[in-house]
Design an enzyme around this catalytic site. Sequence first.
Site, PDB file in Angstrom:
ATOM      1  N   ASP A   1    -106.749  10.984-112.442  1.00  0.00           N
ATOM      2  CA  ASP A   1    -107.475  12.106-113.030  1.00  0.00           C
ATOM      3  C   ASP A   1    -106.686  13.386-112.751  1.00  0.00           C
ATOM      4  O   ASP A   1    -106.441  13.716-111.589  1.00  0.00           O
ATOM      5  CB  ASP A   1    -108.875  12.179-112.400  1.00  0.00           C
TER       6      ASP A   1
ATOM      7  N   LEU B   1    -101.180  16.641-122.090  1.00  0.00           N
ATOM      8  CA  LEU B   1    -102.139  16.427-123.180  1.00  0.00           C
ATOM      9  C   LEU B   1    -103.520  16.033-122.666  1.00  0.00           C
ATOM     10  O   LEU B   1    -104.444  15.858-123.466  1.00  0.00           O
ATOM     11  CB  LEU B   1    -101.635  15.308-124.118  1.00  0.00           C
TER      12      LEU B   1
ATOM     13  N   LYS C   1     -93.209  23.355-111.188  1.00  0.00           N
ATOM     14  CA  LYS C   1     -92.538  24.356-110.350  1.00  0.00           C
ATOM     15  C   LYS C   1     -91.769  23.671-109.219  1.00  0.00           C
ATOM     16  O   LYS C   1     -90.612  23.994-108.948  1.00  0.00           O
ATOM     17  CB  LYS C   1     -93.595  25.308-109.785  1.00  0.00           C
TER      18      LYS C   1
ATOM     19  N   ALA D   1    -100.443  21.120-124.600  1.00  0.00           N
ATOM     20  CA  ALA D   1    -101.173  20.945-125.853  1.00  0.00           C
ATOM     21  C   ALA D   1    -102.361  21.896-125.873  1.00  0.00           C
ATOM     22  O   ALA D   1    -103.429  21.589-125.356  1.00  0.00           O
ATOM     23  CB  ALA D   1    -101.643  19.490-125.980  1.00  0.00           C
TER      24      ALA D   1
ATOM     25  N   TYR E   1    -114.341  24.110-123.853  1.00  0.00           N
ATOM     26  CA  TYR E   1    -113.045  23.689-124.402  1.00  0.00           C
ATOM     27  C   TYR E   1    -112.201  24.908-124.769  1.00  0.00           C
ATOM     28  O   TYR E   1    -111.064  25.046-124.315  1.00  0.00           O
ATOM     29  CB  TYR E   1    -113.312  22.812-125.622  1.00  0.00           C
TER      30      TYR E   1
ATOM     31  N   THR F   1    -105.629  17.255-136.232  1.00  0.00           N
ATOM     32  CA  THR F   1    -104.661  16.184-136.495  1.00  0.00           C
ATOM     33  C   THR F   1    -105.382  14.843-136.524  1.00  0.00           C
ATOM     34  O   THR F   1    -106.334  14.631-135.771  1.00  0.00           O
ATOM     35  CB  THR F   1    -103.559  16.216-135.415  1.00  0.00           C
TER      36      THR F   1
HETATM   37  P1  NAD Z   1    -107.847  11.986-126.982  1.00  0.00           P
HETATM   38  O1  NAD Z   1    -109.220  12.169-126.461  1.00  0.00           O
HETATM   39  O2  NAD Z   1    -107.535  10.770-127.757  1.00  0.00           O
HETATM   40  O3  NAD Z   1    -106.780  12.072-125.796  1.00  0.00           O
HETATM   41  C1  NAD Z   1    -106.993  12.771-124.605  1.00  0.00           C
HETATM   42  C2  NAD Z   1    -106.589  11.878-123.449  1.00  0.00           C
HETATM   43  O4  NAD Z   1    -106.764  12.597-122.219  1.00  0.00           O
HETATM   44  C3  NAD Z   1    -107.450  10.626-123.361  1.00  0.00           C
HETATM   45  O5  NAD Z   1    -106.642   9.491-123.202  1.00  0.00           O
HETATM   46  C4  NAD Z   1    -108.318  10.869-122.132  1.00  0.00           C
HETATM   47  O6  NAD Z   1    -108.720   9.685-121.486  1.00  0.00           O
HETATM   48  C5  NAD Z   1    -107.389  11.725-121.296  1.00  0.00           C
HETATM   49  N1  NAD Z   1    -108.088  12.544-120.291  1.00  0.00           N
HETATM   50  C6  NAD Z   1    -109.188  13.319-120.478  1.00  0.00           C
HETATM   51  N2  NAD Z   1    -109.528  13.917-119.328  1.00  0.00           N
HETATM   52  C7  NAD Z   1    -108.604  13.524-118.394  1.00  0.00           C
HETATM   53  C8  NAD Z   1    -108.424  13.797-117.024  1.00  0.00           C
HETATM   54  N3  NAD Z   1    -109.270  14.598-116.349  1.00  0.00           N
HETATM   55  N4  NAD Z   1    -107.382  13.207-116.367  1.00  0.00           N
HETATM   56  C9  NAD Z   1    -106.538  12.373-117.029  1.00  0.00           C
HETATM   57  N5  NAD Z   1    -106.664  12.084-118.339  1.00  0.00           N
HETATM   58  C10 NAD Z   1    -107.688  12.658-119.013  1.00  0.00           C
HETATM   59  O7  NAD Z   1    -107.514  13.306-127.832  1.00  0.00           O
HETATM   60  P2  NAD Z   1    -106.196  13.721-128.638  1.00  0.00           P
HETATM   61  O8  NAD Z   1    -106.631  14.076-130.009  1.00  0.00           O
HETATM   62  O9  NAD Z   1    -105.122  12.728-128.449  1.00  0.00           O
HETATM   63  O10 NAD Z   1    -105.834  15.096-127.911  1.00  0.00           O
HETATM   64  C11 NAD Z   1    -104.728  15.193-127.016  1.00  0.00           C
HETATM   65  C12 NAD Z   1    -104.527  16.654-126.631  1.00  0.00           C
HETATM   66  O11 NAD Z   1    -104.251  17.434-127.799  1.00  0.00           O
HETATM   67  C13 NAD Z   1    -105.749  17.300-125.958  1.00  0.00           C
HETATM   68  O12 NAD Z   1    -105.306  18.169-124.930  1.00  0.00           O
HETATM   69  C14 NAD Z   1    -106.372  18.094-127.081  1.00  0.00           C
HETATM   70  O13 NAD Z   1    -107.089  19.212-126.595  1.00  0.00           O
HETATM   71  C15 NAD Z   1    -105.152  18.521-127.885  1.00  0.00           C
HETATM   72  N6  NAD Z   1    -105.515  18.797-129.293  1.00  0.00           N
HETATM   73  C16 NAD Z   1    -105.743  17.786-130.181  1.00  0.00           C
HETATM   74  C17 NAD Z   1    -106.091  18.084-131.485  1.00  0.00           C
HETATM   75  C18 NAD Z   1    -106.317  17.014-132.527  1.00  0.00           C
HETATM   76  O14 NAD Z   1    -106.672  17.355-133.654  1.00  0.00           O
HETATM   77  N7  NAD Z   1    -106.121  15.749-132.258  1.00  0.00           N
HETATM   78  C19 NAD Z   1    -106.242  19.422-131.883  1.00  0.00           C
HETATM   79  C20 NAD Z   1    -106.041  20.417-130.940  1.00  0.00           C
HETATM   80  C21 NAD Z   1    -105.651  20.106-129.648  1.00  0.00           C
END
Ligand code: NAD
Length: 323
Positions: free
Chosen positions: A58, A73, A105, A114, A145, A175
């Site tokens: 985590d 991400l 760092k 991201a 968020y 996306t």
């Molecule tokens: P997703 O939910 O599929 O992926 C996020 C991943 O982070 C998951 O595998 C989840 O288990 C993991 N995670 C969450 N909390 C965690 C923690 N505390 N410790 C470790 N892992 C953790 O979503 P995604 O669409 O793949 O998004 C990935 C990143 O891109 C995110 O940071 C999201 O904010 C950003 N983002 C995505 C979009 C989009 O449209 N897909 C748009 C804007 C920003």
Amino acid sequence: MVKRILVTGGAGFLGSHLCDRLVAMGHDVICLDNLFTSQKSNIAHLLDFKNFEFVRHDITQPIMLEVDEIFNLACPAAPGHYQYNPIKTMKTSVLGAINVLGLAKRVRAKVFHASTSEVYGDPDVHPQPESYRGSVNPIGPRACYDEGKRAAETLFFDYHRQNKVNIRVVRIFNTYGPRMHPFDGRVVSNFIRQAIHGEPITLYGEGTQTRSFCYVDDLLDGFLALMNAPDDLPGPVNIGNPSEFTIRQLAELVIELSGSRSQIIKARPLPMDDPLQRRPDITLARARLGWEPKIALREGLARTISYFQSIDMSQFRAPTPNY
Ligand code: NAD
Ligand code: UDP
């Protein structure tokens, strides 16, 4: 040159595609994830590669690793996921940023973050350039968020100025693509799942609100271009597809492309603070990265529908009740 690269959130939708690319390029990839909104099946095909390893961790807790680059991400991204435990969402953004920046760092790694178009909130400037400072409600249901991501951007730029950490911040616009969680409640996954099963397509509000949808392969080209760009480009850089659609148009296209008989229904009022319009200004990405999206919504949706038709949805557990 082969690099040791950490991908936090690497088992998620975007993270797993990024791991695919980095492994194929021959890098030594560490995928870190707590599997909150994802499942191991997204990375199962990578587990036998010698240059891939998975760490269940985590990111709100510090971690000691030796790496050359980090892609951060980790964060729930779908509204139903990030609103399920908003305090945890804020911790993941803020403590997660502090932990990856502290790591970067210490080992002098380049670190990519991201961020999101949600930093613009419900925008009154349209389309949104990076210079727009946004219109976010700091106490609403999306704030965990939006403000978490804004605070993370602040931390990235403060570590950059104060500690000379080499950073890259991308603002991602909606996306979609294969490996989206079928029960994440996002509009593309909801509409495709509903269309395939012949269920009503659930419009929130009138469906006149807009989004601009980017296919995952295009987004990843932008990620890698920014990570490998000259060091004078820390960002933020918008990456997204500027073709804008109403949510009703999206519903009609999904029905057409999947050959579905589903009806479009007005399922509920527009959720609080739901942005009425969203479209990236990608002038900066075009000029500095030579990047622009290539895959039209029609083509990307067809590929995503094929993926959803190919999976056994009973194998997926909804991460939260909010879909
Ligand atoms: P997703 O939910 O599929 O992926 C996020 C991943 O982070 C998951 O595998 C989840 O288990 C993991 N995670 C969450 N909390 C965690 C923690 N505390 N410790 C470790 N892992 C953790 O979503 P995604 O669409 O793949 O998004 C990935 C990143 O891109 C995110 O940071 C999201 O904010 C950003 N983002 C995505 C979009 C989009 O449209 N897909 C748009 C804007 C920003
Ligand atoms: N939406 C919808 N029906 C759904 C899911 C979402 O009309 O079944 C709408 C939602 O209200 C928003 C847009 O689609 O206006 C995009 O929602 P999503 O959750 O995918 O992402 P957001 O861009 O809001 O973070």
